[in-house]
Structures are given as structure tokens and as C-alpha cells.
Motif scaffolding. Structure first.
Motif, PDB file in Angstrom:
ATOM      1  N   ASP A   1       0.811  -1.219   0.000  1.00 55.97           N
ATOM      2  CA  ASP A   1       0.000   0.000   0.000  1.00 55.97           C
ATOM      3  C   ASP A   1       0.844   1.267   0.000  1.00 55.97           C
ATOM      4  OD1 ASP A   1      -2.463  -1.406   0.076  1.00 55.97           O
ATOM      5  OD2 ASP A   1      -2.235  -1.698   2.242  1.00 55.97           O
ATOM      6  N   ALA A   2       2.019   1.209   0.607  1.00 59.71           N
ATOM      7  CA  ALA A   2       2.878   2.393   0.720  1.00 59.71           C
ATOM      8  C   ALA A   2       4.288   2.043   0.256  1.00 59.71           C
ATOM      9  CB  ALA A   2       2.897   2.900   2.156  1.00 59.71           C
ATOM     10  N   TRP A   3       4.672   2.556  -0.919  1.00 59.07           N
ATOM     11  CA  TRP A   3       6.011   2.333  -1.446  1.00 59.07           C
ATOM     12  C   TRP A   3       6.925   3.466  -0.987  1.00 59.07           C
ATOM     13  CZ3 TRP A   3       7.117  -2.024  -4.363  1.00 59.07           C
ATOM     14  CH2 TRP A   3       6.015  -2.760  -4.788  1.00 59.07           C
ATOM     15  N   ASP A   4       8.228   3.173  -0.866  1.00 61.67           N
ATOM     16  CA  ASP A   4       9.180   4.205  -0.448  1.00 61.67           C
ATOM     17  C   ASP A   4       9.524   5.166  -1.577  1.00 61.67           C
ATOM     18  OD1 ASP A   4       9.665   3.482   2.322  1.00 61.67           O
ATOM     19  OD2 ASP A   4      10.529   1.646   1.516  1.00 61.67           O
ATOM     20  N   LEU A   5       9.494   4.692  -2.802  1.00 62.94           N
ATOM     21  CA  LEU A   5       9.731   5.562  -3.960  1.00 62.94           C
ATOM     22  C   LEU A   5       8.948   5.029  -5.144  1.00 62.94           C
ATOM     23  CD1 LEU A   5      12.939   7.233  -5.212  1.00 62.94           C
ATOM     24  CD2 LEU A   5      11.695   5.763  -6.790  1.00 62.94           C
ATOM     25  N   VAL A   6       8.308   5.933  -5.878  1.00 59.87           N
ATOM     26  CA  VAL A   6       7.557   5.566  -7.077  1.00 59.87           C
ATOM     27  C   VAL A   6       7.933   6.523  -8.204  1.00 59.87           C
ATOM     28  CG1 VAL A   6       5.278   5.288  -8.120  1.00 59.87           C
ATOM     29  CG2 VAL A   6       5.608   4.728  -5.699  1.00 59.87           C
ATOM     30  N   TYR A   7       8.371   5.966  -9.335  1.00 59.58           N
ATOM     31  CA  TYR A   7       8.613   6.765 -10.542  1.00 59.58           C
ATOM     32  C   TYR A   7       7.570   6.364 -11.576  1.00 59.58           C
ATOM     33  CZ  TYR A   7      10.680   8.273 -14.956  1.00 59.58           C
ATOM     34  OH  TYR A   7      10.869   8.827 -16.191  1.00 59.58           O
ATOM     35  N   GLU A   8       6.681   7.304 -11.897  1.00 58.81           N
ATOM     36  CA  GLU A   8       5.578   7.038 -12.818  1.00 58.81           C
ATOM     37  C   GLU A   8       5.691   7.850 -14.096  1.00 58.81           C
ATOM     38  OE1 GLU A   8       2.270   7.680  -9.982  1.00 58.81           O
ATOM     39  OE2 GLU A   8       1.785   5.557 -10.361  1.00 58.81           O
ATOM     40  N   VAL A   9       6.899   8.211 -14.478  1.00 57.66           N
ATOM     41  CA  VAL A   9       7.209   8.866 -15.751  1.00 57.66           C
ATOM     42  C   VAL A   9       6.444  10.183 -15.900  1.00 57.66           C
ATOM     43  CG1 VAL A   9       7.664   8.478 -18.208  1.00 57.66           C
ATOM     44  CG2 VAL A   9       7.433   6.524 -16.691  1.00 57.66           C
ATOM     45  N   ASP A  10       6.493  11.016 -14.883  1.00 58.46           N
ATOM     46  CA  ASP A  10       5.977  12.369 -15.027  1.00 58.46           C
ATOM     47  C   ASP A  10       7.005  13.294 -15.669  1.00 58.46           C
ATOM     48  OD1 ASP A  10       7.485  11.896 -12.790  1.00 58.46           O
ATOM     49  OD2 ASP A  10       6.479  13.394 -11.556  1.00 58.46           O
ATOM     50  N   ALA A  11       8.248  12.801 -15.810  1.00 52.89           N
ATOM     51  CA  ALA A  11       9.331  13.500 -16.503  1.00 52.89           C
ATOM     52  C   ALA A  11      10.415  12.470 -16.773  1.00 52.89           C
ATOM     53  CB  ALA A  11       9.881  14.651 -15.655  1.00 52.89           C
ATOM     54  N   LEU A  12      11.435  12.849 -17.561  1.00 50.49           N
ATOM     55  CA  LEU A  12      12.557  11.937 -17.774  1.00 50.49           C
ATOM     56  C   LEU A  12      13.242  11.648 -16.445  1.00 50.49           C
ATOM     57  CD1 LEU A  12      14.139  13.404 -21.031  1.00 50.49           C
ATOM     58  CD2 LEU A  12      12.892  11.254 -20.796  1.00 50.49           C
ATOM     59  N   PRO A  13      13.766  10.425 -16.269  1.00 48.63           N
ATOM     60  CA  PRO A  13      14.374  10.080 -14.973  1.00 48.63           C
ATOM     61  C   PRO A  13      15.482  11.030 -14.550  1.00 48.63           C
ATOM     62  CG  PRO A  13      14.087   8.122 -16.304  1.00 48.63           C
ATOM     63  CD  PRO A  13      13.765   9.283 -17.191  1.00 48.63           C
TER      64      PRO A  13
END
Length: 210
Positions: free
Chosen positions: A26-38
Motif C-alpha cells: 500500500d505504501a512504497w518508499d519511492l515511485v517513478y511514474e514517468v511524469d518526466a525523464l528520470p
């Protein structure tokens, strides 16, 4: 970490019963969902060779290293993982194109916790844990060109890989020391020189087990 050709692959298509179960996070420490280039994010650092292409569009990250077999592109993030308690990393992606020697790798996810390291490689015929030398080959209705959710879980010397919530590789005592001791990070992308790929990434996220 350099990806080299492998001569022996241990198939994990048939697995023994496991005491582990797929956990809903339910709670991840970090999430990258491609809102910008890494590399436009504070926490991702790029490593590249040659002239790979990368584009973030409509919430998807497109990586293309097919113009030359010497191209590589990956993004890394430093974390603080304790080997004894372990980690969970999950990514949704598809491998659309692959060129070159299939033994040299493909796109993947790399994890290291100061003591041990591993790379999950997604290839046309299935997936491979590079250091552990454990593999799962696709079934009749499975293929890398479709989106799949890949999850790596580690705890001490154990490592497991789930695909779409199904345990596909179980490496009891197989999460081993690699070439890069005292490295504590997660990374994703195309690591291989000698092969090219075109992939699309929906997200990558991790949870540190405390």
C-alpha cells in the motif's frame, strides 16, 4: 556491472511449493511514474554509452538503443538497503524489439545492497537472474512484447521474482555476491553492449523491508 554471455541457464519453469506469498504493498518508499525523464528527477542518475534515444510521453518512458550495438542507457538511484531485511522492487514494462546476441542481456532491473547484487534481465524468450543464473522461459501465451509487472524480492541470501503476481523464479540461497561490493542502489534500463533493445516503461517503484 558488465553483462556477459552465459553458457548455462537453470530453468525455473517448475517450482516447488514456497512459503512466500505475493504481498500487496500500500505504501512504497519511492515511485517513478514517468511524469518526466528520470534524469530530470532528483533521485535518478543516467549512465549511457553511444547515442541511445529516450523519451517520456503520456506517462510512459521509451528507451531505444537499437541504432548501434554499443549503445547503453540506464538510470540509477542510491538507497539504504539492509541485506538482512531485504527489498521489494516492481516495474511494469514491455520489450518491443531486441537485436544482437540474446546471451548478452536485454532491458532489466539491477539491485544491490552493499553485500549482494543481482540483475533481472528481460529477454525475448523470458527472464534471467544474471548472477544467480536462474531463468524462466515464457509459456505458450506469454511474450516480452506484452506489458508485464516484474517484481524482485530479496531477504538475506534469498531472491524471488514474480511476473504478474505469479512466482516464476525462486532462488533460495542464490542471492549472491557480485562484482560490485559496497554498492547500494537500484537501477533500470538497457545495460548490455553487444545487443540493442526498444522498451517501454510504465513505472518502477520500491519498498525497503524494515
Amino acid at each position: 556491472m558488465k553483462i556477459k554471455a552465459l553458457l548455462l541457464i537453470t530453468s525455473c519453469s517448475l517450482l516447488p511449493l514456497s512459503s512466500y506469498s505475493y504481498e500487496t504493498i500500500d505504501a512504497w518508499d519511492l515511485v517513478y511514474e514517468v511524469d518526466a525523464l528520470p534524469d530530470n528527477q532528483v533521485y535518478w542518475s543516467p549512465t549511457k554509452a553511444g547515442a541511445p534515444k529516450v523519451e517520456a510521453e503520456r506517462g510512459l518512458l521509451h528507451l531505444d538503443t537499437t541504432s548501434s550495438l554499443s549503445n547503453k542507457l540506464s538510470f540509477s538511484h542510491s538507497w539504504d538497503i539492509n541485506n538482512a531485511t531485504g527489498l521489494i522492487v516492481e516495474a511494469k514494462l514491455k520489450l518491443q524489439t531486441f537485436t544482437g546476441d540474446t546471451g548478452l542481456g536485454g532491458v532489466g532491473i539491477y539491485v544491490a545492497d552493499d553485500v549482494r547484487e543481482e540483475a533481472l534481465i528481460v529477454r525475448p524468450k523470458g527472464i534471467l537472474l544474471y548472477n544467480s543464473n536462474l531463468a524462466y522461459n515464457w509459456g505458450t501465451n506469454e511474450k516480452s512484447a506484452d506489458y508485464h509487472v516484474y517484481r524482485i524480492e530479496t531477504e538475506g541470501t534469498d531472491i524471488r521474482v514474480y511476473v504478474d503476481g505469479i512466482l516464476r523464479i525462486e532462488g533460495i540461497g542464490r542471492f549472491g555476491a557480485g562484482d560490485n561490493l559496497f554498492t547500494n542502489q537500484v537501477s533500470f534500463g538497457d545495460y548490455s553492449a553487444g545487443a540493442g533493445s526498444r522498451s517501454t516503461w510504465d513505472y518502477i517503484k520500491y519498498k525497503i523491508n524494515l
